[in-house]
Design an enzyme around this catalytic site. Structure first.
Site, mmCIF file in Angstrom:
data_model
loop_
_atom_site.group_PDB
_atom_site.id
_atom_site.type_symbol
_atom_site.label_atom_id
_atom_site.label_comp_id
_atom_site.label_asym_id
_atom_site.label_seq_id
_atom_site.Cartn_x
_atom_site.Cartn_y
_atom_site.Cartn_z
ATOM 1 N N GLU A 137 0.995 -1.112 0.356
ATOM 2 C CA GLU A 137 -0.194 -0.024 0.032
ATOM 3 C C GLU A 137 0.795 0.945 -0.201
ATOM 4 O OE1 GLU A 137 -4.269 2.273 1.925
ATOM 5 O OE2 GLU A 137 -3.673 -0.228 2.418
ATOM 6 N N ASP A 182 -3.548 -3.060 3.205
ATOM 7 C CA ASP A 182 -3.545 -2.963 4.328
ATOM 8 C C ASP A 182 -4.552 -3.722 4.560
ATOM 9 O OD1 ASP A 182 -2.096 -1.316 5.514
ATOM 10 O OD2 ASP A 182 -3.964 -0.008 5.822
ATOM 11 N N TYR A 204 -1.566 -4.736 13.856
ATOM 12 C CA TYR A 204 -2.391 -4.014 12.773
ATOM 13 C C TYR A 204 -4.262 -2.841 13.714
ATOM 14 C CZ TYR A 204 -5.037 -2.916 9.358
ATOM 15 O OH TYR A 204 -6.979 -2.238 8.332
#
Length: 693
Positions: A8, A104, A307
């Site tokens: 990303e 992600d 995350y």
């Protein structure tokens, strides 16, 4: 043959390339024996705008609303076209056998990658990397267990449905309001009910009428027992309270009842993103956007947390084998973590481990990577400490305390005292001061020492970002990843503003809420939509059916704006006229102050609404001068002695470089990747003289 890996961001691509052995660095990608690693820059594509789809939609007019296209499609974002073209060229290479999505691991990350692969018409196999932390170990394990991208199709359909729903509701209602009331009025599927939550709290505050009341308490053993009464504000008159005290003071009271109960309080669960944002706002005053940015840095740059954009407070059981390493990683902050690790990392809060309650990602916890605290700024350190503190609490013993309730009786009046004695501090060890506990026995005589206090009922508190986030979560408004962005959009569009650590709706925002349909204002409709999107992501709801319902709602909402008889007043409009065309000027907030801009669409006139303090010093008094807008443009003026100067400040070649400019240029030179002397360095030497460099 090689695999094309799509990350990303460039920083993530760099880390992946090191692990995959792609050590040949190119402008838009890294390459190795088996992998080519490239990157997006967040979204490289966006849904096409109305003007891209039909000529008649280029002009904002009521006759063309609602806009319901059969197919929307995507288009490249102008600033990142070069990177998109580079990815397309890599995908066409004959030695590329398949692609790996490494964006992600969430709804938006899936959309980023799928849009790119669809746009470049990638027709080779696609796999998905799904990881919850950016450590080397997690990445290696992730690449060892890749899944077909098809397994995440439902997540993509959910993300696409969300984007299209926002397009349909947001663009149509915003255009309808803007055209009808001739002002930029932004409305949306999530942002409008979010604004309404703030307005509802303000309404409660405005309707609040303070009431005087009295409290009556019994002083006993250095503590205060409160009067037992259903209504805490029941004592309204001072005379009645004084008479009651006089009556009660004529005799001793006694201990009527003592009840004791042992209470066990387990450690709190780890953070999800929304709770972390709430706590950071309450504790440090951080905006939701700032907290997200900080935790994203801890995840991507420092790799010391999992995350961040998670909506789960639970952990999966497969993480238990990593607990010792994670405890060792935070031992520098919490010495007890090392002791827990040595004793086998036995968990005290077992409820935290629940596979059924883990969504796409588990809760926010530290990774196994040892932090380099000297590389964390103070804000990052604070956020990391919050996350690590919650995690280490899972291994502590539960907090145990004995609550003793004592009821005192004086005639017909009862007073209650609650005493708490800590049996085992457990995870609350740091926040549990020692308290003395008085001893009582039933039937014990009590002297009549009473205290009367006058007080006023207090109004509800305005919503802070923390309390607004809690309400957004309650009504499923947005996701952990988008809530910060929604708040920022409301502020930027001047519908809401920050005052200290609270939020308030502007006059423009108040009117907007009156102009749109009540269903769009109420969080219930958006809550239903969000729940449907979650069901789409789980494969339990049809995205096409969802969008058909959204189209129906869009038509109704636009129709109601068209038929509305509501009046609107633009509070930003001034009585000042444009010197170029004579139209009225309106105030517009920008990052460094306010501008006056012309209301005529064909005129581009604008000037500062208020003078801006510059760093330019007055030649007479040496104080900072103002930048003032005049008929001939901007100029410097000293508010202390009236001295004026041209904005250029004289001939540029004779202007002395300030220390700040010198440091900034030197820093830029030192960060240059090229070993040879850059043109910037040569220019700096010329400006400062060779002896100064």
């Amino acid at each position: 043959m090689k695999r094309l890996v799509l990350a990303e961001k460039p920083s993530v691509a760099r880390d992946l390339s090191k692990i995959l052995g792609a050590d040949q660095r190119h402008k838009n990608y890294y390459e190795g024996k088996d992998h080519v690693v490239t990157w997006a820059l967040g979204h490289l594509l966006t849904l096409k705008m109305p003007e891209d789809l039909k000529n008649e939609w280029q002009t904002w007019q009521m006759e063309t609303l609602p806009m319901i296209p059969k197919y929307i499609g995507t288009k490249p974002l102008p600033k990142t076209k070069a990177q998109l073209k580079a990815i397309a060229n890599l995908a066409k290479r004959k030695d590329i056998s398949e692609a790996i999505i490494a964006t992600d691991a969430g709804r938006e990350g899936e959309l980023v990658a799928r849009w790119i692969l669809e746009y470049i018409r990638f027709n080779k196999p696609v796999k998905r990397l799904w990881i919850s932390s950016q450590t080397n170990k997690a990445i290696k394990e992730g690449f060892a267990s890749l899944k077909p991208a098809k397994a995440y199709d439902d997540l993509y359909y959910s993300a696409l449905a969300r984007a299209k729903a926002d397009w349909l509701i947001g663009l149509n209602v915003t255009r309808a309001l803007t055209v009808k009331y001739q002002d930029n009025l932004s409305a949306g599927r999530v942002q409008t009910p979010t604004l309404a939550l703030v307005a509802k709290q303000e309404e409660k505050i405005s309707k609040f009428i303070p009431q005087k009341y009295f409290t009556l308490s019994l002083e006993v053993a250095g503590q205060r027992a409160t009067r037992v009464q259903k209504d805490p504000y029941a004592l309204k008159e001072r005379q009645a309270v004084d008479e009651l005290v006089k009556k009660l003071s004529s005799q001793n009271g006694k201990v009527e009842q003592i009840t004791a109960k042992d209470k066990t309080i387990p450690a709190p669960l780890p953070y999800d993103l929304t709770e972390l944002q709430r706590v950071a706002n309450e504790k440090y005053g951080y905006s939701a956007k700032k907290t997200l940015s900080l935790v994203q840095s801890l995840y991507e740059v420092h790799k010391i947390v999992s995350y961040p954009r998670t909506d789960s407070k639970y952990l999966s059981n497969d993480l238990k084998v990593t607990l010792k390493d994670r405890l060792h990683a935070i031992a520098g902050l919490f010495p007890e973590a090392k002791q827990y690790a040595v004793k086998g990392a036995k968990v005290g809060q077992n409820k935290a481990f629940n596979d059924a309650k883990v969504t796409d990602h588990h809760a926010l916890i530290p990774t196994e990577q040892l932090p380099q605290y000297n590389k964390l700024n103070s804000d990052e350190h604070r956020i990391y400490t919050l996350i690590a503190e919650r995690f280490v609490g899972l291994f502590a013993a539960p907090h145990k305390e004995r609550q003793e309730k004592i009821v005192f009786v004086f005639g017909k009046e009862h007073f209650k005292l609650t005493q708490t004695k800590v049996i085992e501090a457990g995870w609350k060890k740091k926040e549990t001061p020692e308290k003395s506990v008085a001893k009582f026995s039933e039937g014990m005589q009590i002297s009549p020492h009473f205290m009367v206090k006058e007080a006023l009922t207090t109004p509800p508190k305005p919503l802070s970002e923390g309390s607004l986030l809690a309400q957004m979560e309650r009504y499923s408004l947005g996701t952990p990843a988008t809530r910060a962005e929604i708040i920022e959009k409301l502020v930027k569009s001047e519908l809401m503003e920050r005052t200290n650590n609270s939020l308030r709706v502007t006059k423009k925002g108040q009117q907007l809420l009156e102009l749109v349909n009540e269903e769009l204002v109420s969080p219930q409709l958006t809550e239903k939509w969000e729940q449907q999107l979650e069901q789409i992501a789980k494969g339990n709801y049809d995205s096409k059916k969802f969008l058909r319902e959204i189209e129906t709602d869009t038509k109704r909402l636009v129709r109601e704006v068209k038929n509305s008889q509501q009046k609107y007043q633009d509070f930003s409009l001034t009585k000042k006229k444009c010197p170029k065309c004579g139209a009225f000027l309106k105030e517009k907030k920008v990052r460094d102050g306010k501008l006056l801009v012309c209301t005529s669409e064909s005129c581009d006139y604008k000037r500062r609404a208020e003078a801006k303090v510059s760093n330019h010093r007055c030649p007479v008094c040496h104080k900072k001068m103002l930048i003032v807008s005049g008929k001939n443009g901007d100029y410097f003026r000293c508010k202390y002695d009236g001295t004026t100067e041209k904005l250029t400040g004289g001939k540029k070649k004779n202007k002395k470089m300030t220390k700040h400019e010198e440091r900034r240029l030197l820093k830029k030179i030192n960060q240059d990747d090229e070993p040879q002397e850059s043109a910037l360095a040569q220019a700096l030497k010329a400006a400062l003289g060779d002896n100064n460099v």
